[in-house]
Design a protein around this motif. Structure first.
Motif, PDB file in Angstrom:
ATOM      1  N   TYR A  10      14.532 -19.280 -15.728  1.00  0.00           N
ATOM      2  CA  TYR A  10      13.517 -18.782 -16.651  1.00  0.00           C
ATOM      3  C   TYR A  10      13.980 -17.448 -17.231  1.00  0.00           C
ATOM      4  O   TYR A  10      13.879 -17.189 -18.411  1.00  0.00           O
ATOM      5  N   TYR A  11      14.498 -16.579 -16.364  1.00  0.00           N
ATOM      6  CA  TYR A  11      15.173 -15.354 -16.787  1.00  0.00           C
ATOM      7  C   TYR A  11      16.079 -14.875 -15.662  1.00  0.00           C
ATOM      8  O   TYR A  11      16.008 -15.368 -14.544  1.00  0.00           O
ATOM      9  N   ILE A  12      16.942 -13.910 -15.986  1.00  0.00           N
ATOM     10  CA  ILE A  12      17.929 -13.409 -15.041  1.00  0.00           C
ATOM     11  C   ILE A  12      17.750 -11.906 -14.883  1.00  0.00           C
ATOM     12  O   ILE A  12      17.644 -11.188 -15.867  1.00  0.00           O
ATOM     13  N   LYS A  13      17.682 -11.467 -13.630  1.00  0.00           N
ATOM     14  CA  LYS A  13      17.613 -10.043 -13.327  1.00  0.00           C
ATOM     15  C   LYS A  13      18.888  -9.683 -12.571  1.00  0.00           C
ATOM     16  O   LYS A  13      19.324 -10.427 -11.711  1.00  0.00           O
ATOM     17  N   SER A  14      19.455  -8.535 -12.902  1.00  0.00           N
ATOM     18  CA  SER A  14      20.628  -8.098 -12.147  1.00  0.00           C
ATOM     19  C   SER A  14      20.547  -6.605 -11.887  1.00  0.00           C
ATOM     20  O   SER A  14      19.990  -5.847 -12.672  1.00  0.00           O
ATOM     21  N   ASP A  15      21.081  -6.221 -10.748  1.00  0.00           N
ATOM     22  CA  ASP A  15      21.217  -4.813 -10.410  1.00  0.00           C
ATOM     23  C   ASP A  15      22.619  -4.623  -9.841  1.00  0.00           C
ATOM     24  O   ASP A  15      23.460  -5.521  -9.961  1.00  0.00           O
ATOM     25  N   THR A  16      22.892  -3.509  -9.223  1.00  0.00           N
ATOM     26  CA  THR A  16      24.248  -3.259  -8.747  1.00  0.00           C
ATOM     27  C   THR A  16      24.660  -4.188  -7.607  1.00  0.00           C
ATOM     28  O   THR A  16      25.846  -4.441  -7.433  1.00  0.00           O
ATOM     29  N   ASP A  17      23.706  -4.712  -6.847  1.00  0.00           N
ATOM     30  CA  ASP A  17      24.033  -5.538  -5.689  1.00  0.00           C
ATOM     31  C   ASP A  17      23.830  -7.029  -5.897  1.00  0.00           C
ATOM     32  O   ASP A  17      24.547  -7.843  -5.332  1.00  0.00           O
ATOM     33  N   TYR A  18      22.799  -7.398  -6.671  1.00  0.00           N
ATOM     34  CA  TYR A  18      22.420  -8.811  -6.757  1.00  0.00           C
ATOM     35  C   TYR A  18      22.218  -9.289  -8.185  1.00  0.00           C
ATOM     36  O   TYR A  18      21.851  -8.529  -9.068  1.00  0.00           O
ATOM     37  N   VAL A  19      22.430 -10.594  -8.352  1.00  0.00           N
ATOM     38  CA  VAL A  19      22.025 -11.310  -9.556  1.00  0.00           C
ATOM     39  C   VAL A  19      20.908 -12.238  -9.087  1.00  0.00           C
ATOM     40  O   VAL A  19      21.080 -12.984  -8.128  1.00  0.00           O
ATOM     41  N   ARG A  20      19.773 -12.155  -9.750  1.00  0.00           N
ATOM     42  CA  ARG A  20      18.628 -12.999  -9.375  1.00  0.00           C
ATOM     43  C   ARG A  20      18.329 -13.963 -10.519  1.00  0.00           C
ATOM     44  O   ARG A  20      18.051 -13.532 -11.632  1.00  0.00           O
ATOM     45  N   LEU A  21      18.397 -15.252 -10.215  1.00  0.00           N
ATOM     46  CA  LEU A  21      18.041 -16.279 -11.180  1.00  0.00           C
ATOM     47  C   LEU A  21      16.595 -16.662 -10.887  1.00  0.00           C
ATOM     48  O   LEU A  21      16.304 -17.261  -9.863  1.00  0.00           O
ATOM     49  N   ILE A  22      15.685 -16.291 -11.773  1.00  0.00           N
ATOM     50  CA  ILE A  22      14.271 -16.566 -11.591  1.00  0.00           C
ATOM     51  C   ILE A  22      13.974 -17.922 -12.230  1.00  0.00           C
ATOM     52  O   ILE A  22      14.277 -18.147 -13.401  1.00  0.00           O
ATOM     53  N   PHE A  39      10.655 -28.744 -10.677  1.00  0.00           N
ATOM     54  CA  PHE A  39      10.417 -27.553  -9.872  1.00  0.00           C
ATOM     55  C   PHE A  39       9.052 -26.959 -10.181  1.00  0.00           C
ATOM     56  O   PHE A  39       8.631 -26.893 -11.338  1.00  0.00           O
ATOM     57  N   ILE A  40       8.360 -26.544  -9.128  1.00  0.00           N
ATOM     58  CA  ILE A  40       7.101 -25.793  -9.285  1.00  0.00           C
ATOM     59  C   ILE A  40       7.201 -24.536  -8.410  1.00  0.00           C
ATOM     60  O   ILE A  40       7.650 -24.604  -7.275  1.00  0.00           O
ATOM     61  N   PRO A  41       6.834 -23.391  -8.930  1.00  0.00           N
ATOM     62  CA  PRO A  41       6.998 -22.131  -8.185  1.00  0.00           C
ATOM     63  C   PRO A  41       5.883 -21.897  -7.162  1.00  0.00           C
ATOM     64  O   PRO A  41       5.018 -21.053  -7.352  1.00  0.00           O
ATOM     65  N   ILE A  42       5.923 -22.641  -6.064  1.00  0.00           N
ATOM     66  CA  ILE A  42       4.903 -22.482  -5.021  1.00  0.00           C
ATOM     67  C   ILE A  42       5.384 -21.505  -3.952  1.00  0.00           C
ATOM     68  O   ILE A  42       4.742 -20.497  -3.688  1.00  0.00           O
ATOM     69  N   ARG A  43       6.508 -21.810  -3.322  1.00  0.00           N
ATOM     70  CA  ARG A  43       7.004 -20.955  -2.234  1.00  0.00           C
ATOM     71  C   ARG A  43       8.056 -19.971  -2.743  1.00  0.00           C
ATOM     72  O   ARG A  43       7.839 -18.781  -2.775  1.00  0.00           O
ATOM     73  N   SER A  44       9.192 -20.458  -3.125  1.00  0.00           N
ATOM     74  CA  SER A  44      10.262 -19.590  -3.630  1.00  0.00           C
ATOM     75  C   SER A  44      10.485 -19.882  -5.097  1.00  0.00           C
ATOM     76  O   SER A  44      10.312 -21.005  -5.541  1.00  0.00           O
ATOM     77  N   LYS A  45      10.909 -18.838  -5.803  1.00  0.00           N
ATOM     78  CA  LYS A  45      11.146 -19.034  -7.226  1.00  0.00           C
ATOM     79  C   LYS A  45      12.366 -18.279  -7.732  1.00  0.00           C
ATOM     80  O   LYS A  45      12.547 -18.124  -8.921  1.00  0.00           O
ATOM     81  N   GLU A  46      13.240 -17.824  -6.813  1.00  0.00           N
ATOM     82  CA  GLU A  46      14.444 -17.131  -7.253  1.00  0.00           C
ATOM     83  C   GLU A  46      15.641 -17.520  -6.403  1.00  0.00           C
ATOM     84  O   GLU A  46      15.509 -17.876  -5.241  1.00  0.00           O
TER      85      GLU A  46
END
Length: 143
Positions: A10-22, A39-46
């Motif tokens: 849905y979108y991508i967040k990144s910082d110095t340590d991690y890339v998070r695929l939301i 996929f449905i975002p019930i428990r985990s979504k990244e």
């Protein structure tokens, strides 16, 4: 058998340590025994990927997939055994790995340039101590 039909974060967040695929609703679709589940975002979504090691960190998270009223939970640990899933994830995250490498390369170049400059200053001091005019003027031109 499980296979990935569609995978887009849905979108991508990144910082110095991690890339998070939301992940978002309808952006991730899999086939389980020939039936399509979304996929449905019930428990985990990244999906959390370490930028240095390039490994998925949240392997214990559970992801929910729905078809009608039927909901199936699959852990990240199970998903990473799907080659097409890993190909999608790493293709999407790949540009974020190069950013950190380029930053490290730029930092290294700055450090090397500063060390070279300090070394020239020390050589100038040595030339002055030894009263070596030729070396002194040659080194001055390098600054």
């Amino acid at each position: 058998m499980v296979s990935v039909k569609k995978f887009k974060p849905y979108y991508i967040k990144s910082d110095t340590d991690y890339v998070r695929l939301i992940l978002g609703y309808r952006y991730f679709t899999i086939f389980i025994n020939g039936e399509e589940y979304q996929f449905i975002p019930i428990r985990s979504k990244e999906i959390k990927i370490n930028r240095k090691t390039r490994k998925i960190e949240n392997i214990e998270d559970q992801f929910a997939f729905q078809k009608g009223n039927d909901v199936i939970y699959i852990t990240m640990n199970e998903l990473i055994y799907l080659p097409d899933f890993l190909i999608h994830v790493y293709d999407i995250a790949k540009p974020y790995y190069t950013d950190i490498q380029e930053q490290n390369d730029e930092t290294n170049e700055i450090i090397i340039a500063e060390l070279e400059r300090l070394n020239i200053k020390r050589l100038i001091d040595k030339a002055l101590d030894e009263r070596d005019e030729q070396s002194f003027f040659t080194l001055i031109n390098l600054l």
